[in-house]
Design a protein around this motif. Structure first.
Motif, PDB file in Angstrom:
ATOM      1  N   PRO A 279       0.807  -1.224   0.000  1.00  0.00           N
ATOM      2  CA  PRO A 279       0.000   0.000   0.000  1.00  0.00           C
ATOM      3  C   PRO A 279       0.840   1.275   0.000  1.00  0.00           C
ATOM      4  CG  PRO A 279      -0.396  -1.303   2.012  1.00  0.00           C
ATOM      5  CD  PRO A 279       0.503  -2.110   1.121  1.00  0.00           C
ATOM      6  N   ALA A 280       2.131   1.183   0.342  1.00  0.00           N
ATOM      7  CA  ALA A 280       2.988   2.364   0.277  1.00  0.00           C
ATOM      8  C   ALA A 280       3.347   2.698  -1.169  1.00  0.00           C
ATOM      9  CB  ALA A 280       4.250   2.159   1.102  1.00  0.00           C
TER      10      ALA A 280
ATOM     11  N   GLN B 109       5.599   1.609  -3.113  1.00  0.00           N
ATOM     12  CA  GLN B 109       7.029   1.785  -3.326  1.00  0.00           C
ATOM     13  C   GLN B 109       7.683   0.469  -3.734  1.00  0.00           C
ATOM     14  OE1 GLN B 109       7.827   3.171   0.640  1.00  0.00           O
ATOM     15  NE2 GLN B 109       7.803   5.330   0.056  1.00  0.00           N
TER      16      GLN B 109
ATOM     17  N   ILE C 236       4.856 -12.082   1.059  1.00  0.00           N
ATOM     18  CA  ILE C 236       5.190 -10.779   0.491  1.00  0.00           C
ATOM     19  C   ILE C 236       5.930  -9.933   1.529  1.00  0.00           C
ATOM     20  CG2 ILE C 236       4.226  -8.638  -0.475  1.00  0.00           C
ATOM     21  CD1 ILE C 236       1.753 -10.307  -1.284  1.00  0.00           C
ATOM     22  N   PHE C 237       7.022  -9.310   1.109  1.00  0.00           N
ATOM     23  CA  PHE C 237       7.774  -8.423   2.001  1.00  0.00           C
ATOM     24  C   PHE C 237       7.983  -7.084   1.313  1.00  0.00           C
ATOM     25  CE2 PHE C 237       8.727 -12.744   3.169  1.00  0.00           C
ATOM     26  CZ  PHE C 237       8.618 -12.720   4.552  1.00  0.00           C
ATOM     27  N   ALA C 238       7.689  -6.016   2.045  1.00  0.00           N
ATOM     28  CA  ALA C 238       7.878  -4.676   1.489  1.00  0.00           C
ATOM     29  C   ALA C 238       8.701  -3.840   2.447  1.00  0.00           C
ATOM     30  CB  ALA C 238       6.528  -4.006   1.231  1.00  0.00           C
ATOM     31  N   ASP C 239       9.232  -2.754   1.950  1.00  0.00           N
ATOM     32  CA  ASP C 239      10.133  -1.824   2.643  1.00  0.00           C
ATOM     33  C   ASP C 239      11.539  -2.422   2.628  1.00  0.00           C
ATOM     34  OD1 ASP C 239      10.510   0.659   4.464  1.00  0.00           O
ATOM     35  OD2 ASP C 239      11.548  -0.965   5.472  1.00  0.00           O
TER      36      ASP C 239
ATOM     37  N   THR D 270      14.332  -1.861   4.126  1.00  0.00           N
ATOM     38  CA  THR D 270      15.003  -2.192   5.387  1.00  0.00           C
ATOM     39  C   THR D 270      14.399  -3.457   5.991  1.00  0.00           C
ATOM     40  OG1 THR D 270      15.510   0.129   5.793  1.00  0.00           O
ATOM     41  CG2 THR D 270      15.571  -1.326   7.697  1.00  0.00           C
ATOM     42  N   ALA D 271      13.080  -3.525   6.017  1.00  0.00           N
ATOM     43  CA  ALA D 271      12.407  -4.717   6.544  1.00  0.00           C
ATOM     44  C   ALA D 271      12.798  -5.955   5.735  1.00  0.00           C
ATOM     45  CB  ALA D 271      10.894  -4.520   6.529  1.00  0.00           C
TER      46      ALA D 271
ATOM     47  N   GLU E 103      16.402  -6.995   6.764  1.00  0.00           N
ATOM     48  CA  GLU E 103      16.386  -7.602   8.102  1.00  0.00           C
ATOM     49  C   GLU E 103      15.790  -9.016   8.024  1.00  0.00           C
ATOM     50  OE1 GLU E 103      17.561  -6.532  11.016  1.00  0.00           O
ATOM     51  OE2 GLU E 103      17.917  -4.390  10.700  1.00  0.00           O
ATOM     52  N   TYR E 104      14.729  -9.150   7.250  1.00  0.00           N
ATOM     53  CA  TYR E 104      14.118 -10.475   7.060  1.00  0.00           C
ATOM     54  C   TYR E 104      15.121 -11.456   6.453  1.00  0.00           C
ATOM     55  CZ  TYR E 104      12.040 -14.057   4.161  1.00  0.00           C
ATOM     56  OH  TYR E 104      11.823 -15.253   3.525  1.00  0.00           O
TER      57      TYR E 104
ATOM     58  N   THR F  18      16.660 -14.879   8.090  1.00  0.00           N
ATOM     59  CA  THR F  18      16.264 -16.157   7.502  1.00  0.00           C
ATOM     60  C   THR F  18      17.462 -16.861   6.867  1.00  0.00           C
ATOM     61  OG1 THR F  18      14.160 -15.068   7.054  1.00  0.00           O
ATOM     62  CG2 THR F  18      14.518 -17.200   5.988  1.00  0.00           C
TER      63      THR F  18
END
Lengths: 222, 222
Positions: A46-47, A49, A60-63, A65-66, A69-70, A74
């Motif tokens: 929703p951002a 980006q 699903i992974f967004a951002d 930096t996140a 880190e993920y 992992t």
């Protein structure tokens, strides 16, 4: 197959691409014109980006930096966010410096004016804004030089997410011919080292229609 | 004694204050007028930003995100960055939303104009810039409402760093009387919950000379 939605001249996308490669993780790249706010893309993030990472299990992974880190959590074998609490704090602090300060003081001024205004059909770049970004860049180049003269790398004694973050921003600006490398020689030498890593190779092959990089952009010795 | 250099109306300082309290970690507050770029302060944090945390062993941590990650790692008993890989990715993504998007689209416009221009003696606020921040705020209030209606909290089924981050920004804007709470009732109800936590209490007692908050600022029922 792991998929990364990206945009070639997005420094945040470049950071995750290099991070994945340094971790030896395979992925497919899909170019997303994120400013078009495609409905299916907004549902993923929703951002609105880039980058967005779709893992093999479809999560699903967004951002950016996140995402890093993920990935560190992992796939911890080859650590890129530091080996100790102290190192991790420094890597995160300096990465944040480039994600925020550098982005808003430098990258955004130059790339929004030169690239995204064109892509969004919003007219010619405002050369005053570009000049502010170019002027602001100088003290950041000195900051990099100061760190690498002390440590060899930006936040630790080896390449970390901090180097990847800073180099991703600079590589986008370099594509536009906007980095005055002679301003700080230790910074230039550090960038030559980062640029010569196999993880960086695919960034140097990116080409955006309408924007030709300067001849030295992909040269390892420049 | 653990010491936090902060500024009362810095949302990044507020985030770390609440984070420390939620972890039941004791600390002393020292107000830093960071825009004065005091030499000893720059030596602690060359980015010249608050907050800066000095730990009991005198080690120094800067950048609010790096500080929270450090605290989570070092004091993991009561987790605030999520209990699983999925939760941590969501907490970090949404925290980043408020640290970056919200800050640059909303907080910065309003707080720089109304507060920091005054403190730096740079003249009167530009009401057009303030208005852009106020206008941008509305969709963020809706974003919070959407999340809390689904989950109860912003990024998980309990309070996390994402809630602390968002509420820290809103609390600064609320001090200035700039949050149109009636715009989104679930968001208002979520903020009432955050505001009533003991960890939030000291923020509600902050007063800045020259800026009186509206009467409902410290009220738990507003």
């Amino acid at each position: 197959m792991r998929t990364l939605y990206h945009y070639p001249l997005s420094p945040f996308s470049r950071k995750v691409r290099v991070f994945l490669k340094e971790k030896s993780l395979d992925f497919e790249l899909v170019t997303e014109n994120f400013w078009e706010r495609r409905r299916e893309f907004l549902a993923m993030n929703p951002a609105a980006q880039v980058p967005v990472l779709i893992e093999n299990d479809e999560s699903i992974f967004a951002d950016s930096t996140a995402i890093c880190e993920y990935l560190e959590e992992t796939y911890p074998e080859h650590k890129l966010i530091g080996n100790s609490i102290r190192e991790r704090a420094d890597v995160r602090r300096i990465s944040s410096w480039f994600n925020n300060k550098f982005y808003y003081e430098v990258t955004k001024h130059i790339v929004d004016e030169k690239v995204f205004k064109y892509l969004r059909k919003q007219g010619a770049p405002d050369s005053n804004i570009v000049r502010v970004g170019q002027q602001n860049m100088l003290y950041h180049l000195d900051f990099i030089g100061f760190q690498v003269e002390r440590l060899g790398w930006l936040a630790a004694e080896k390449l970390t997410l901090a180097d990847i973050t800073a180099a991703s921003h600079l590589s986008v600006l370099d594509y536009l011919g906007d980095v005055p490398w002679e301003h700080n020689i230790p910074t230039k030498e550090w960038y030559m080292l980062v640029k010569s890593r196999p993880s960086f190779r695919s960034l140097l092959n990116d080409r955006i229609p309408g924007f030709a990089p300067p001849p030295y952009y992909a040269a390892l010795d420049f």
